[in-house]
Design an enzyme around this catalytic site. Structure first.
Site, PDB file in Angstrom:
ATOM      1  N   GLN A  53      28.979 -56.744  -8.230  1.00  0.00           N
ATOM      2  CA  GLN A  53      28.796 -55.842  -9.369  1.00  0.00           C
ATOM      3  C   GLN A  53      30.126 -55.553 -10.046  1.00  0.00           C
ATOM      4  O   GLN A  53      31.116 -55.232  -9.385  1.00  0.00           O
ATOM      5  CB  GLN A  53      28.139 -54.528  -8.959  1.00  0.00           C
ATOM      6  CG  GLN A  53      27.698 -53.764 -10.210  1.00  0.00           C
ATOM      7  CD  GLN A  53      27.188 -52.368  -9.911  1.00  0.00           C
ATOM      8  OE1 GLN A  53      27.911 -51.535  -9.381  1.00  0.00           O
ATOM      9  NE2 GLN A  53      25.939 -52.123 -10.261  1.00  0.00           N
ATOM     10  N   CYS A  83      26.838 -46.068 -14.164  1.00  0.00           N
ATOM     11  CA  CYS A  83      27.731 -45.116 -13.498  1.00  0.00           C
ATOM     12  C   CYS A  83      28.193 -44.019 -14.475  1.00  0.00           C
ATOM     13  O   CYS A  83      28.743 -44.325 -15.532  1.00  0.00           O
ATOM     14  CB  CYS A  83      28.947 -45.852 -12.925  1.00  0.00           C
ATOM     15  SG  CYS A  83      30.093 -44.713 -12.130  1.00  0.00           S
ATOM     16  N   GLY A 196      15.689 -42.637  -5.442  1.00  0.00           N
ATOM     17  CA  GLY A 196      14.871 -41.667  -4.706  1.00  0.00           C
ATOM     18  C   GLY A 196      13.925 -42.258  -3.676  1.00  0.00           C
ATOM     19  O   GLY A 196      13.010 -41.560  -3.237  1.00  0.00           O
ATOM     20  N   GLY A 216      19.584 -47.336  -2.122  1.00  0.00           N
ATOM     21  CA  GLY A 216      21.003 -47.047  -1.952  1.00  0.00           C
ATOM     22  C   GLY A 216      21.255 -46.134  -0.773  1.00  0.00           C
ATOM     23  O   GLY A 216      21.561 -46.582   0.338  1.00  0.00           O
ATOM     24  N   ARG A 217      21.063 -44.831  -0.995  1.00  0.00           N
ATOM     25  CA  ARG A 217      21.464 -43.849   0.024  1.00  0.00           C
ATOM     26  C   ARG A 217      20.721 -44.015   1.340  1.00  0.00           C
ATOM     27  O   ARG A 217      21.288 -43.761   2.401  1.00  0.00           O
ATOM     28  CB  ARG A 217      21.283 -42.431  -0.530  1.00  0.00           C
ATOM     29  CG  ARG A 217      22.356 -42.084  -1.545  1.00  0.00           C
ATOM     30  CD  ARG A 217      22.003 -40.869  -2.350  1.00  0.00           C
ATOM     31  NE  ARG A 217      20.886 -41.131  -3.258  1.00  0.00           N
ATOM     32  CZ  ARG A 217      20.444 -40.274  -4.168  1.00  0.00           C
ATOM     33  NH1 ARG A 217      21.010 -39.088  -4.270  1.00  0.00           N
ATOM     34  NH2 ARG A 217      19.452 -40.593  -4.976  1.00  0.00           N
TER      35      ARG A 217
HETATM   36  C1  LIG Z   1      28.389 -42.947  -2.671  1.00  0.00           C
HETATM   37  C2  LIG Z   1      27.640 -43.700  -3.748  1.00  0.00           C
HETATM   38  C3  LIG Z   1      28.267 -44.706  -4.431  1.00  0.00           C
HETATM   39  C4  LIG Z   1      27.573 -45.424  -5.423  1.00  0.00           C
HETATM   40  N1  LIG Z   1      28.198 -46.452  -6.053  1.00  0.00           N
HETATM   41  C5  LIG Z   1      27.495 -47.218  -6.913  1.00  0.00           C
HETATM   42  C6  LIG Z   1      28.057 -48.391  -7.475  1.00  0.00           C
HETATM   43  O1  LIG Z   1      29.202 -48.771  -7.184  1.00  0.00           O
HETATM   44  N2  LIG Z   1      27.301 -49.096  -8.351  1.00  0.00           N
HETATM   45  C7  LIG Z   1      26.015 -48.737  -8.671  1.00  0.00           C
HETATM   46  O2  LIG Z   1      25.356 -49.431  -9.451  1.00  0.00           O
HETATM   47  N3  LIG Z   1      25.474 -47.643  -8.167  1.00  0.00           N
HETATM   48  C8  LIG Z   1      26.165 -46.884  -7.296  1.00  0.00           C
HETATM   49  N4  LIG Z   1      25.587 -45.788  -6.742  1.00  0.00           N
HETATM   50  C9  LIG Z   1      24.206 -45.412  -7.150  1.00  0.00           C
HETATM   51  C10 LIG Z   1      23.185 -46.135  -6.287  1.00  0.00           C
HETATM   52  O3  LIG Z   1      23.296 -47.528  -6.415  1.00  0.00           O
HETATM   53  C11 LIG Z   1      21.768 -45.749  -6.706  1.00  0.00           C
HETATM   54  O4  LIG Z   1      21.552 -46.147  -8.019  1.00  0.00           O
HETATM   55  C12 LIG Z   1      21.511 -44.266  -6.581  1.00  0.00           C
HETATM   56  O5  LIG Z   1      22.060 -43.721  -5.408  1.00  0.00           O
HETATM   57  C13 LIG Z   1      19.985 -44.002  -6.585  1.00  0.00           C
HETATM   58  O6  LIG Z   1      19.347 -44.748  -5.592  1.00  0.00           O
HETATM   59  P1  LIG Z   1      18.999 -44.153  -4.135  1.00  0.00           P
HETATM   60  O7  LIG Z   1      18.168 -42.925  -4.396  1.00  0.00           O
HETATM   61  O8  LIG Z   1      18.245 -45.238  -3.457  1.00  0.00           O
HETATM   62  O9  LIG Z   1      20.283 -43.812  -3.468  1.00  0.00           O
HETATM   63  C14 LIG Z   1      26.242 -45.068  -5.745  1.00  0.00           C
HETATM   64  C15 LIG Z   1      25.617 -44.052  -5.028  1.00  0.00           C
HETATM   65  C16 LIG Z   1      26.301 -43.372  -4.024  1.00  0.00           C
HETATM   66  C17 LIG Z   1      25.575 -42.291  -3.258  1.00  0.00           C
END
Ligand SMILES: Cc1cc2nc3c(=O)[nH]c(=O)nc-3n(C[C@H](O)[C@H](O)[C@H](O)COP(=O)(O)O)c2cc1C
Length: 317
Positions: A53, A83, A196, A216-217
């Site tokens: 990315q 972002c 989410g 992600g999380r």
């Molecule tokens: C610590 C952290 C770092 C992240 N860094 C990126 C990143 O580098 N690039 C990106 O596209 N999203 C990044 N995200 C966002 C996640 O990819 C994702 O879009 C967001 O957390 C929602 O998805 P989730 O609910 O499954 O976590 C980051 C999220 C967290 C918590």
């Protein structure tokens, strides 16, 4: 995910699952091109399938980054248009690019032209507090003129003023319906749903409705929830017992760590594995022992501590 999906974390995820599609952290295009440590940052230790990315908005730089992605054997390069952080806004990339759809299209076009590798984008569903499907629609309509066919959507708006990146992942409400509806408008484009998703089972349920699911999380906090994912999603035979699986993973990951110790810090190497302690009652004692041993670089002791933890966990049940 910045600070998390390092090459080492990706190695761990690849040991945990042979099939899932991985992502690097967002790497700014200037870092990719000019950093002294770029080889270490861009490294791909055969983690395929994996996407690199990139963050940026200079189409010439992005074209060069695409060549780099190909040279480092990535399967895909993904442009970050999601972002919301202040430094990223200052650099005029990330989510604020959703307001500059022609620029995004030009960037993606330059990336596609520069090399034979999949080019994709990750975006939000809008900018600001108001939900506006027309805004999302016209943004997508413009950027797909570049020729991209894969779009990852974090299904909430980004609020660019006065909201931290952390709050930007919780406060703007999720709206999966926008992703459902945009797919109806552009059925030839693959839309991957993100945001989410709290369990692998939920991801599996949603995978029936979308072209793919990105989490992600959930994985950052609890990578071992990937237990059985290859079986569930890809019908691959896996070990049945979770404890045996954890032990196998720890042994394999330590083999990897031992090879990398000369070039990287034990902290960076070991941090992804700390997710093994997620939601377990007896983790405090182990965590403090591990931190102590990290300082002294006692790698065999560290390995034994992890194995002992798994053993104790088995007995607690
Ligand atoms: C610590 C952290 C770092 C992240 N860094 C990126 C990143 O580098 N690039 C990106 O596209 N999203 C990044 N995200 C966002 C996640 O990819 C994702 O879009 C967001 O957390 C929602 O998805 P989730 O609910 O499954 O976590 C980051 C999220 C967290 C918590």
């Amino acid at each position: 995910m910045m600070g998390y999906t390092t090459p080492h974390a990706r190695k761990l995820y690849r040991i945990l699952s042979k099939k899932i599609f991985l992502f690097t952290e967002m790497i700014p295009s200037k870092t990719m091109l000019y950093s002294k440590n770029k080889d270490l940052i861009i490294a791909n230790y055969n983690e395929n399938p994996v996407a690199l990315q990139v963050g940026g908005a200079d189409y010439q730089d992005l074209a060069k980054c695409t060549k780099i992605a190909k040279a480092y054997n990535y399967d895909e390069i993904n442009l970050n248009v999601g972002c919301p952080s202040r430094p990223v806004q200052k650099g005029n990339f990330g989510a604020c690019l959703m307001k500059q759809k022609t620029l995004v299209r030009n960037c993606l076009e330059a990336m596609i032209e520069s090399k034979d590798i999949n080019v994709s984008m990750k975006c939000r569903i809008g900018i600001g507090k108001e939900l506006n499907f027309n805004f999302f629609y016209y943004f997508i309509e413009e950027v797909i003129k570049s020729g991209i066919e894969i779009i990852y959507v974090h299904a909430r708006n980004a609020i660019l003023n006065n909201l931290s990146p952390k709050d930007n992942r919780t406060i703007p409400p999720l709206n999966y319906e926008f992703v459902t509806n945009i797919k109806k408008e552009f059925p030839h484009i693959k839309f991957i749903l993100n945001g989410g998703i709290n369990s692998i089972e939920q991801a599996y349920g949603l995978s029936e409705l979308y072209d793919g699911i990105m989490v992600g999380r959930l994985i950052k906090n609890n990578p071992f929830c990937l237990f059985n994912i290859d079986k569930l999603f890809f019908n691959v035979k896996t070990v049945n017992k979770e404890d045996d699986y954890c032990q196998k993973i720890v042994l394999e990951y330590f083999q990897y760590i031992k090879q990398k110790l000369e070039n990287d810090s034990i902290f960076r190497l070991l941090s992804p594995l700390l997710g093994i302690f997620f939601n377990t009652p007896n983790n405090k004692k182990f965590k403090s022992k591990i931190q102590l041993n990290m300082k002294n670089y006692e790698i065999d002791k560290l390995e034994n501590l992890f194995l002992k933890f798994i053993e104790e966990k088995k007995n607690i049940r």
